[in-house]
Write a protein that holds these residues in place. Structure first.
Motif, PDB file in Angstrom:
ATOM      1  N   TYR A  18       0.821  -1.211   0.000  1.00 13.20           N
ATOM      2  CA  TYR A  18       0.000   0.000   0.000  1.00 13.20           C
ATOM      3  C   TYR A  18       0.856   1.262   0.000  1.00 13.20           C
ATOM      4  CZ  TYR A  18      -2.896   3.716   1.954  1.00 13.20           C
ATOM      5  OH  TYR A  18      -3.524   4.916   2.186  1.00 13.20           O
ATOM      6  N   ARG A  89      -7.702  -1.311   0.950  1.00 11.49           N
ATOM      7  CA  ARG A  89      -8.482  -1.434   2.188  1.00 11.49           C
ATOM      8  C   ARG A  89      -9.280  -2.732   2.162  1.00 11.49           C
ATOM      9  NH1 ARG A  89     -13.061   2.762   3.995  1.00 11.49           N
ATOM     10  NH2 ARG A  89     -11.753   4.074   2.712  1.00 11.49           N
ATOM     11  N   GLN A  93      -9.133  -5.968   4.741  1.00 13.48           N
ATOM     12  CA  GLN A  93     -10.323  -6.468   5.424  1.00 13.48           C
ATOM     13  C   GLN A  93     -10.564  -7.945   5.121  1.00 13.48           C
ATOM     14  OE1 GLN A  93     -13.291  -3.659   4.191  1.00 13.48           O
ATOM     15  NE2 GLN A  93     -12.703  -2.158   5.753  1.00 13.48           N
ATOM     16  N   GLY A 103      -8.113   5.280   5.338  1.00 10.19           N
ATOM     17  CA  GLY A 103      -9.300   5.616   6.109  1.00 10.19           C
ATOM     18  C   GLY A 103      -9.880   6.956   5.679  1.00 10.19           C
TER      19      GLY A 103
END
Length: 133
Positions: A18, A89, A93, A103
């Motif tokens: 990321y 993201r 998850q 976020g």
């Protein structure tokens, strides 16, 4: 679903992927915008005054075409970075990790940076067109 620890190799791999992808994309966004700004500076010259500009092929390139192209480019990069962040993201998850990847603060940062670039290019184009008319 546990919190990420420093020792978790899967979480570290996702976070590294990321961070590297985000860094490259933001670097491209800032690099191209900075390069276009430098190109506009070269096209108008260091002694140019805004109130002395006249319509010419160089001023059209510098104050109309390049800003429009950069607004479009910034919008495309916004879409790309947003899609990348959301995908990362989702990966985090799926693996039941919670590394706080992309976020609300990251989305807001992206939105405001791109909005700042787009508004600055639009202001440059409008101001130049008003001065030259």
């Amino acid at each position: 679903m546990g919190k990420v620890t420093v020792l978790d190799p899967n979480a570290k791999a996702i976070y590294d992927l990321y961070e590297n992808g985000k860094g490259r994309r933001y670097g491209l966004l800032f690099g191209v915008n900075g390069g276009a700004y430098a190109l506009v500076g070269l096209l108008i010259g260091k002694d140019a005054r805004l109130d002395a500009l006249t319509w010419s092929p160089l001023t059209v390139w510098a104050f109309v075409l390049i800003p429009i192209a950069m607004i479009i480019y910034t919008w495309l990069m916004y879409q790309d970075i947003l899609a990348f962040g959301m995908k990362m993201r989702g990966y985090a998850q799926e693996l039941e990790r919670d590394p706080d990847i992309f976020g609300p603060a990251g989305v807001a940062h992206l939105r405001y940076v791109c909005l700042l670039f787009a508004v600055a290019w639009a202001m440059a184009a409008v101001l130049a067109c008003v001065e030259m008319s």
